[in-house]
Design a protein around this motif. Structure first.
Motif, PDB file in Angstrom:
ATOM      1  N   GLY A 285      -2.748   2.010 -15.591  1.00  0.00           N
ATOM      2  CA  GLY A 285      -3.420   2.089 -16.887  1.00  0.00           C
ATOM      3  C   GLY A 285      -3.000   1.012 -17.878  1.00  0.00           C
ATOM      4  N   SER A 286      -1.767   0.479 -17.705  1.00  0.00           N
ATOM      5  CA  SER A 286      -1.290  -0.553 -18.623  1.00  0.00           C
ATOM      6  C   SER A 286      -1.588  -1.957 -18.101  1.00  0.00           C
ATOM      7  CB  SER A 286       0.215  -0.425 -18.830  1.00  0.00           C
ATOM      8  OG  SER A 286       0.588   0.914 -18.954  1.00  0.00           O
ATOM      9  N   GLY A 287      -2.318  -2.038 -17.011  1.00  0.00           N
ATOM     10  CA  GLY A 287      -2.661  -3.351 -16.481  1.00  0.00           C
ATOM     11  C   GLY A 287      -1.597  -3.967 -15.595  1.00  0.00           C
ATOM     12  N   ARG A 288      -0.605  -3.153 -15.201  1.00  0.00           N
ATOM     13  CA  ARG A 288       0.457  -3.696 -14.346  1.00  0.00           C
ATOM     14  C   ARG A 288       0.100  -3.506 -12.873  1.00  0.00           C
ATOM     15  NH1 ARG A 288       3.550  -0.589 -17.990  1.00  0.00           N
ATOM     16  NH2 ARG A 288       4.331  -1.905 -19.675  1.00  0.00           N
ATOM     17  N   PRO A 289       0.242  -4.562 -12.085  1.00  0.00           N
ATOM     18  CA  PRO A 289      -0.129  -4.445 -10.661  1.00  0.00           C
ATOM     19  C   PRO A 289       0.774  -3.469  -9.916  1.00  0.00           C
ATOM     20  CG  PRO A 289       0.946  -6.548 -11.098  1.00  0.00           C
ATOM     21  CD  PRO A 289       0.759  -5.893 -12.425  1.00  0.00           C
ATOM     22  N   VAL A 290       0.169  -2.632  -9.071  1.00  0.00           N
ATOM     23  CA  VAL A 290       0.956  -1.659  -8.300  1.00  0.00           C
ATOM     24  C   VAL A 290       0.822  -1.851  -6.803  1.00  0.00           C
ATOM     25  CG1 VAL A 290       1.157   0.148 -10.059  1.00  0.00           C
ATOM     26  CG2 VAL A 290      -0.901   0.044  -8.671  1.00  0.00           C
ATOM     27  N   SER A 291      -0.345  -2.308  -6.341  1.00  0.00           N
ATOM     28  CA  SER A 291      -0.477  -2.558  -4.901  1.00  0.00           C
ATOM     29  C   SER A 291      -1.586  -3.584  -4.681  1.00  0.00           C
ATOM     30  CB  SER A 291      -0.823  -1.260  -4.176  1.00  0.00           C
ATOM     31  OG  SER A 291      -2.076  -0.784  -4.630  1.00  0.00           O
ATOM     32  N   TRP A 292      -1.646  -4.113  -3.470  1.00  0.00           N
ATOM     33  CA  TRP A 292      -2.713  -5.060  -3.139  1.00  0.00           C
ATOM     34  C   TRP A 292      -3.927  -4.288  -2.647  1.00  0.00           C
ATOM     35  CZ3 TRP A 292      -2.028  -9.381  -5.339  1.00  0.00           C
ATOM     36  CH2 TRP A 292      -0.752  -9.978  -5.398  1.00  0.00           C
ATOM     37  N   ARG A 293      -5.072  -4.565  -3.220  1.00  0.00           N
ATOM     38  CA  ARG A 293      -6.303  -3.954  -2.711  1.00  0.00           C
ATOM     39  C   ARG A 293      -6.944  -4.877  -1.681  1.00  0.00           C
ATOM     40  NH1 ARG A 293     -10.359  -1.040  -6.714  1.00  0.00           N
ATOM     41  NH2 ARG A 293      -8.664   0.464  -6.581  1.00  0.00           N
ATOM     42  N   HIS A 294      -6.799  -6.153  -1.923  1.00  0.00           N
ATOM     43  CA  HIS A 294      -7.367  -7.121  -0.993  1.00  0.00           C
ATOM     44  C   HIS A 294      -6.521  -8.388  -0.993  1.00  0.00           C
ATOM     45  CE1 HIS A 294     -10.252  -9.683   1.051  1.00  0.00           C
ATOM     46  NE2 HIS A 294     -10.027 -10.573   0.101  1.00  0.00           N
ATOM     47  N   LEU A 295      -6.273  -8.924   0.192  1.00  0.00           N
ATOM     48  CA  LEU A 295      -5.587 -10.212   0.277  1.00  0.00           C
ATOM     49  C   LEU A 295      -6.405 -11.133   1.171  1.00  0.00           C
ATOM     50  CD1 LEU A 295      -1.882  -9.033   0.659  1.00  0.00           C
ATOM     51  CD2 LEU A 295      -2.845 -10.306  -1.263  1.00  0.00           C
ATOM     52  N   PRO A 296      -6.628 -12.364   0.748  1.00  0.00           N
ATOM     53  CA  PRO A 296      -7.464 -13.276   1.530  1.00  0.00           C
ATOM     54  C   PRO A 296      -6.866 -13.590   2.900  1.00  0.00           C
ATOM     55  CG  PRO A 296      -6.633 -14.350  -0.484  1.00  0.00           C
ATOM     56  CD  PRO A 296      -6.171 -12.944  -0.516  1.00  0.00           C
ATOM     57  N   ASP A 297      -5.538 -13.563   2.969  1.00  0.00           N
ATOM     58  CA  ASP A 297      -4.857 -13.944   4.205  1.00  0.00           C
ATOM     59  C   ASP A 297      -4.655 -12.708   5.090  1.00  0.00           C
ATOM     60  OD1 ASP A 297      -3.193 -14.791   6.163  1.00  0.00           O
ATOM     61  OD2 ASP A 297      -1.540 -15.383   4.841  1.00  0.00           O
ATOM     62  N   ARG A 298      -5.297 -12.718   6.285  1.00  0.00           N
ATOM     63  CA  ARG A 298      -5.214 -11.562   7.188  1.00  0.00           C
ATOM     64  C   ARG A 298      -3.772 -11.191   7.525  1.00  0.00           C
ATOM     65  NH1 ARG A 298      -9.725  -9.916   9.831  1.00  0.00           N
ATOM     66  NH2 ARG A 298     -11.533 -11.268   9.536  1.00  0.00           N
ATOM     67  N   ASP A 299      -2.946 -12.227   7.735  1.00  0.00           N
ATOM     68  CA  ASP A 299      -1.556 -11.974   8.138  1.00  0.00           C
ATOM     69  C   ASP A 299      -0.782 -11.201   7.085  1.00  0.00           C
ATOM     70  OD1 ASP A 299      -2.134 -13.367  10.365  1.00  0.00           O
ATOM     71  OD2 ASP A 299      -1.239 -15.254   9.660  1.00  0.00           O
ATOM     72  N   ALA A 300      -1.272 -11.255   5.847  1.00  0.00           N
ATOM     73  CA  ALA A 300      -0.534 -10.614   4.765  1.00  0.00           C
ATOM     74  C   ALA A 300      -0.900  -9.135   4.620  1.00  0.00           C
ATOM     75  CB  ALA A 300      -0.780 -11.349   3.454  1.00  0.00           C
ATOM     76  N   ALA A 301      -1.838  -8.654   5.431  1.00  0.00           N
ATOM     77  CA  ALA A 301      -2.279  -7.261   5.318  1.00  0.00           C
ATOM     78  C   ALA A 301      -1.081  -6.312   5.368  1.00  0.00           C
ATOM     79  CB  ALA A 301      -3.260  -6.935   6.434  1.00  0.00           C
ATOM     80  N   GLY A 302      -1.070  -5.350   4.477  1.00  0.00           N
ATOM     81  CA  GLY A 302       0.003  -4.365   4.469  1.00  0.00           C
ATOM     82  C   GLY A 302       1.243  -4.808   3.708  1.00  0.00           C
ATOM     83  N   THR A 303       1.214  -6.024   3.188  1.00  0.00           N
ATOM     84  CA  THR A 303       2.365  -6.521   2.416  1.00  0.00           C
ATOM     85  C   THR A 303       2.544  -5.689   1.149  1.00  0.00           C
ATOM     86  OG1 THR A 303       2.188  -8.789   3.200  1.00  0.00           O
ATOM     87  CG2 THR A 303       3.184  -8.482   1.043  1.00  0.00           C
ATOM     88  N   PRO A 304       3.757  -5.220   0.887  1.00  0.00           N
ATOM     89  CA  PRO A 304       3.968  -4.482  -0.369  1.00  0.00           C
ATOM     90  C   PRO A 304       3.824  -5.419  -1.564  1.00  0.00           C
ATOM     91  CG  PRO A 304       6.066  -4.880   0.737  1.00  0.00           C
ATOM     92  CD  PRO A 304       4.992  -5.358   1.672  1.00  0.00           C
ATOM     93  N   LEU A 305       3.440  -4.850  -2.703  1.00  0.00           N
ATOM     94  CA  LEU A 305       3.299  -5.693  -3.891  1.00  0.00           C
ATOM     95  C   LEU A 305       4.629  -5.782  -4.618  1.00  0.00           C
ATOM     96  CD1 LEU A 305       0.340  -6.008  -6.256  1.00  0.00           C
ATOM     97  CD2 LEU A 305       2.656  -5.904  -7.189  1.00  0.00           C
ATOM     98  N   VAL A 306       5.166  -6.977  -4.683  1.00  0.00           N
ATOM     99  CA  VAL A 306       6.380  -7.198  -5.467  1.00  0.00           C
ATOM    100  C   VAL A 306       6.036  -8.162  -6.593  1.00  0.00           C
ATOM    101  CG1 VAL A 306       8.002  -6.743  -3.590  1.00  0.00           C
ATOM    102  CG2 VAL A 306       7.164  -9.073  -3.945  1.00  0.00           C
ATOM    103  N   THR A 307       6.759  -8.037  -7.707  1.00  0.00           N
ATOM    104  CA  THR A 307       6.443  -8.883  -8.863  1.00  0.00           C
ATOM    105  C   THR A 307       7.673  -9.642  -9.329  1.00  0.00           C
ATOM    106  OG1 THR A 307       7.007  -7.194 -10.495  1.00  0.00           O
ATOM    107  CG2 THR A 307       4.726  -7.210  -9.705  1.00  0.00           C
ATOM    108  N   VAL A 308       7.425 -10.767  -9.972  1.00  0.00           N
ATOM    109  CA  VAL A 308       8.497 -11.557 -10.580  1.00  0.00           C
ATOM    110  C   VAL A 308       7.969 -12.071 -11.917  1.00  0.00           C
ATOM    111  CG1 VAL A 308       7.810 -13.730  -9.435  1.00  0.00           C
ATOM    112  CG2 VAL A 308      10.188 -13.396 -10.119  1.00  0.00           C
TER     113      VAL A 308
END
Ligand SMILES: Nc1ncnc2c1ncn2[C@@H]1O[C@H](COP(=O)(O)OP(=O)(O)O)[C@@H](O)[C@H]1O
Ligand SMILES: [Mg+2]
Length: 383
Positions: A310-333
């Motif tokens: 609700g605050s606009g902070r990313p929590v997970s990936w809904r889509h990633l262009p790179d197939r190999d990255a599927a299932g990657t957890p969302l980490v932020t810096v």
């Protein structure tokens, strides 16, 4: 570089290069009864507003150098200039009121309350009680300690990290232009030390002091220093910015001292703000279509889409262009961080990419592992 004659340093116009605030010229210290100098023929100029890290093995003369600047130790020969004035022979007590000094464990007076510890120099300067009290509260706030909780406590009631914060507050009390810090975070556990380092940099962005900072920790020197002065026994071996010390050590001594791992240490010098980010689009959790800043559905193929709360902070990936990255957890810096920070969260989260976020935690873009390596390669080309 400023003039180093007896004439006062000519004021440089605003923004046009910084004059030297602390200058040591041919400074030497031979302790009584000793034949070897503890410090010999030292030339060092510290520009106004910069942090210079003094580093070297134990016993190489770092503390002696610092104490000669505030004249807790008299140099055997040589000259010391502060803001262009030769202070080699001015009254030491007077001088020390104009120079903040922070040592290990804060060096607090055990029988003074925290507020009284912070007020030591203002009191010597004859400030009235009200002003001293207000200043103590202001500084406690600055160093992240709630004044109403801490002002009436005693040092023994504080943790090491809290005492160190009070030590910094006390050194800043009379707003001295110069600060000397002798391994201020040396006795603090690694996690607290990192937090204190961050806070220290934050405070320095506000106060802009000229700081000579002794450490024996290379990571600390690289992280905090505008410049690093590497000492061998009694001698200055190299004086340069951190990147130069790590990539172009002046001689075998410095290169041995810097040792292995220089490449990893350099990661903390590369700011994420300087790298080109891949675009990111955001979808609010629970919605399937496009909301927020992007039109996610329309450009799914090429762009990463993060699900945000609700605050606009990313929590997970809904889509990633790179197939190999599927299932990657969302980490932020945070964008204010370095490549080191990015690599750290990626390794920690087993993620091959990282969302770069602004101060509010909103996604600004994406970096892939390869971007980080590529960023370093570009940088190496410049070096
Ligand atoms: N008060 C003193 N009297 C005699 N020798 C000293 C004194 N203080 C330091 N030294 C010597 O001077 C050298 C440099 O010490 P110091 O400046 O404390 O080094 P560092 O802070 O780099 O560990 C060491 O050999 C030390 O033993
Ligand atoms: Mg020392």
């Amino acid at each position: 570089m400023s003039e180093t004659t007896d004439q006062p340093v000519v004021e440089t116009p605003h923004g046009a290069g910084k004059p030297d605030m602390i200058v040591l010229e041919g400074v030497e210290k031979i302790y009584p009864g000793s034949t070897q100098p503890a410090v010999s023929e030292l030339d060092l100029a510290i520009p106004q507003g910069e942090i210079v890290m003094l580093i070297g093995p134990s016993g190489c003369g770092k503390t002696t150098t610092l104490k000669m600047i505030n004249r807790l130790i008299e140099p055997t020969s040589g000259r010391i200039l502060l803001d262009g004035k030769d202070v080699t022979h001015v009254n030491g007590d007077q001088l020390r009121r104009e120079i903040g000094y922070v040592i290990q464990q804060g060096g607090l007076f055990p029988h003074f309350s925290i507020a009284d510890n912070i007020g030591v120099v203002p009191k010597m300067l004859g400030w009235d009680k009200q002003r001293i009290r207000e200043r103590a509260d202001e500084l406690l706030h600055l160093v992240g300690l709630e004044p109403s909780t801490f002002r009436d406590r005693y040092p023994r009631q504080l943790s090491g990290g809290q005492q160190q914060r009070v030590g910094v507050a006390r050194a800043l009390a009379a707003d001295p232009p110069v600060m000397l810090m002798d391994e201020p975070f040396g006795a603090i556990d690694p996690i607290t030390r990192e937090r204190l380092q961050e806070e220290f940099l934050d405070i320095q962005r506000t106060v802009g002091k000229t700081i000579a900072f002794v450490t024996h920790d290379l990571q600390e020197a690289v992280k905090l220093g505008d410049k690093i002065a590497v000492f061998a026994t009694g001698r200055l071996e190299q004086y340069a910015d951190p990147d130069t010390v790590l990539t172009r050590p002046a001689n075998d001594f410095v290169s041995d001292f810097v040792g292995g791992g220089a490449a990893v240490r350099r990661l903390s010098l590369v700011e994420l703000a300087h790298l080109e980010l891949h675009p990111v689009e955001t979808d609010e959790a629970g919605t399937s279509g496009a909301t927020g800043q992007g039109t996610a559905a329309g450009s799914r193929n090429g762009v990463a889409v993060a699900e945000v709360d609700g605050s606009g902070r990313p929590v997970s990936w809904r889509h990633l262009p790179d197939r190999d990255a599927a299932g990657t957890p969302l980490v932020t810096v945070p964008i204010s961080g370095s490549v080191y920070d990015a690599v750290d969260v990626m390794l920690d989260g087993c993620a091959s990419l990282v969302a770069v976020v602004d101060e509010e935690g909103r996604a600004q873009g994406v970096l892939h592992w390869n971007d980080l390596v590529g960023g370093l390669r570009t940088r190496q080309g410049h070096a």
